[in-house]
Write a protein that holds these residues in place. Structure first.
Motif, short mmCIF file in Angstrom:
data_model
loop_
_atom_site.label_atom_id
_atom_site.label_comp_id
_atom_site.label_asym_id
_atom_site.label_seq_id
_atom_site.Cartn_x
_atom_site.Cartn_y
_atom_site.Cartn_z
N THR A 33 0.85 -1.19 0.00
CA THR A 33 0.00 0.00 0.00
C THR A 33 0.88 1.24 0.00
OG1 THR A 33 -1.74 -1.16 1.22
CG2 THR A 33 -1.84 1.24 1.22
N LEU A 34 0.53 2.20 -0.85
CA LEU A 34 1.17 3.49 -0.90
C LEU A 34 0.28 4.50 -0.19
CD1 LEU A 34 2.09 3.50 -4.71
CD2 LEU A 34 3.36 2.48 -2.81
N TYR A 35 0.89 5.45 0.52
CA TYR A 35 0.15 6.47 1.27
C TYR A 35 0.58 7.86 0.80
CZ TYR A 35 -0.74 2.53 4.36
OH TYR A 35 -1.12 1.29 4.85
N SER A 36 -0.38 8.76 0.67
CA SER A 36 -0.05 10.11 0.20
C SER A 36 0.60 10.96 1.27
CB SER A 36 -1.31 10.81 -0.34
OG SER A 36 -2.28 10.97 0.68
N ASP A 37 0.46 10.60 2.54
CA ASP A 37 1.06 11.36 3.64
C ASP A 37 2.05 10.49 4.40
OD1 ASP A 37 -0.59 13.46 2.93
OD2 ASP A 37 -2.01 13.14 4.57
N ALA A 38 2.93 11.13 5.13
CA ALA A 38 3.85 10.41 6.01
C ALA A 38 3.08 9.74 7.13
CB ALA A 38 4.89 11.38 6.58
N ASP A 39 3.71 8.79 7.78
CA ASP A 39 3.13 8.05 8.90
C ASP A 39 1.82 7.35 8.52
OD1 ASP A 39 3.24 7.05 11.50
OD2 ASP A 39 1.96 8.67 12.27
N PHE A 40 1.77 6.83 7.29
CA PHE A 40 0.65 6.01 6.80
C PHE A 40 -0.67 6.77 6.80
CE2 PHE A 40 3.65 3.30 9.26
CZ PHE A 40 4.28 2.70 8.19
N GLY A 41 -0.62 8.06 6.51
CA GLY A 41 -1.84 8.88 6.50
C GLY A 41 -2.24 9.27 5.09
N VAL A 68 3.44 11.74 -5.37
CA VAL A 68 2.70 12.08 -4.15
C VAL A 68 2.94 11.12 -2.99
CG1 VAL A 68 0.83 13.27 -5.38
CG2 VAL A 68 0.57 10.88 -4.80
N VAL A 69 3.69 10.04 -3.19
CA VAL A 69 3.85 9.01 -2.15
C VAL A 69 4.81 9.49 -1.06
CG1 VAL A 69 4.60 6.64 -1.68
CG2 VAL A 69 3.35 7.16 -3.79
N SER A 70 4.37 9.35 0.21
CA SER A 70 5.21 9.74 1.34
C SER A 70 5.50 8.60 2.30
CB SER A 70 4.55 10.89 2.11
OG SER A 70 4.55 12.06 1.32
N SER A 71 4.69 7.53 2.28
CA SER A 71 4.96 6.36 3.11
C SER A 71 4.43 5.12 2.40
CB SER A 71 4.35 6.51 4.52
OG SER A 71 2.98 6.80 4.48
N VAL A 72 4.96 3.96 2.78
CA VAL A 72 4.56 2.69 2.15
C VAL A 72 4.47 1.60 3.20
CG1 VAL A 72 5.67 3.25 -0.06
CG2 VAL A 72 6.92 1.94 1.64
N ALA A 73 3.62 0.63 2.93
CA ALA A 73 3.55 -0.58 3.75
C ALA A 73 3.58 -1.76 2.79
CB ALA A 73 2.27 -0.60 4.58
N VAL A 95 9.22 7.73 3.50
CA VAL A 95 10.07 7.15 2.47
C VAL A 95 11.43 7.84 2.36
CG1 VAL A 95 8.15 6.23 1.12
CG2 VAL A 95 9.02 8.53 0.63
N GLY A 96 11.62 8.91 3.10
CA GLY A 96 12.89 9.63 3.09
C GLY A 96 12.83 10.85 2.18
N ASP A 97 13.67 11.81 2.49
CA ASP A 97 13.66 13.06 1.73
C ASP A 97 13.93 12.86 0.25
OD1 ASP A 97 13.16 14.41 4.08
OD2 ASP A 97 15.23 15.07 4.38
N ALA A 98 14.81 11.94 -0.10
CA ALA A 98 15.17 11.74 -1.50
C ALA A 98 14.01 11.18 -2.33
CB ALA A 98 16.38 10.83 -1.61
N MET A 99 13.09 10.41 -1.72
CA MET A 99 12.01 9.78 -2.46
C MET A 99 10.64 10.41 -2.18
SD MET A 99 11.52 7.63 -4.87
CE MET A 99 13.08 6.79 -4.94
N ASN A 100 10.53 11.21 -1.13
CA ASN A 100 9.24 11.81 -0.78
C ASN A 100 8.68 12.64 -1.94
OD1 ASN A 100 7.09 12.46 1.05
ND2 ASN A 100 7.99 14.50 1.23
N ASP A 101 7.45 12.34 -2.32
CA ASP A 101 6.76 13.02 -3.42
C ASP A 101 7.57 12.98 -4.72
OD1 ASP A 101 4.69 13.60 -1.69
OD2 ASP A 101 5.41 15.62 -1.23
N GLN A 102 8.31 11.89 -4.95
CA GLN A 102 9.14 11.75 -6.14
C GLN A 102 8.82 10.50 -6.97
OE1 GLN A 102 11.63 13.99 -7.14
NE2 GLN A 102 10.71 15.23 -5.53
N ALA A 103 8.12 9.53 -6.40
CA ALA A 103 7.95 8.23 -7.07
C ALA A 103 7.04 8.33 -8.28
CB ALA A 103 7.39 7.21 -6.09
N SER A 104 7.51 7.71 -9.38
CA SER A 104 6.73 7.69 -10.62
C SER A 104 6.47 6.27 -11.12
CB SER A 104 7.46 8.48 -11.72
OG SER A 104 7.53 9.84 -11.36
#
Length: 200
Positions: A116-124, A152-157, A185-194
């Protein structure tokens, strides 16, 4: 004096025209980000069908074909509920990989949560849950993120799979692999995944 007023009126008219033309685009972008944050989508990797719901509980009920109907709407509580996660994806060993069942007879393939991908950090925020019965592989269909989910992804499970996020589409650019859950997901990948893959 009349020519000054005419010039000012024309200038204000041009500004109003530019604002009117550019405002819908801004509203669409904002609406897209807002809709992702409020949506809970499921992608069935077996057939490529995507469905979105207003609650996480509805998405999980649909994604598991009714096998799990009591998931909470609080996504943070859901990811921390170990028993729920095992029902969704199967048990994981201490390394975050799905545990082997030894020589038990093969059961019919059951749709499980791959990740699961989450749009916010901390699975929000909004969620994009990938389900399937095939298992953890690099699906060619995920060479780009679904509508509204690019950058837009900020956290993952990771359900039964490790989740790898890629900076660019077609599994290109920098990448990061996460086993289990990553509240950020870390600063380098936050809101970067395509693009994304699910592997062991």
């Amino acid at each position: 004096m009349k020519s000054v007023r005419t010039f000012v009126a024309l200038g204000l008219g041009a500004v109003a025209t530019v604002a009117a033309v550019s405002t819908p685009a801004l509203a669409q972008e904002t609406g897209s980000a807002r809709s992702t944050a409020n949506q809970h989508c499921v992608l069935d990797t077996d057939n490529g069908a995507k469905s979105c719901f207003s609650t996480y509980k509805e998405a999980i009920t649909f994604g598991t074909k009714g096998r799990v109907t009591d998931a909470p709407n609080d996504t943070r509580a859901a990811v921390r509920d170990q028993k729920l996660q095992e029902r969704l994806s199967g048990p994981r060993n201490e390394r975050g990989l799905k545990s082997a069942r030894g020589s038990l007879p093969a059961a019919p393939a059951e749709r499980k949560v791959l990740g699961t991908l989450y749009s916010d950090a901390d699975f929000g925020g909004g969620t994009f849950t990938y389900t399937g019965s095939v298992g953890c592989i690099r699906y060619p269909e995920f060479v780009s993120m679904g509508s509204g989910w690019n950058d837009v992804v900020s956290s993952v499970a990771g359900g039964q799979c490790n989740v790898t996020l890629y900076q660019h589409s077609n599994f290109l650019g920098s990448s990061q692999t996460y086993g289990g859950g990553a509240p950020y997901v870390g600063d380098a990948m936050n809101d970067q995944a395509s693009s994304v893959s699910f592997e062991r």
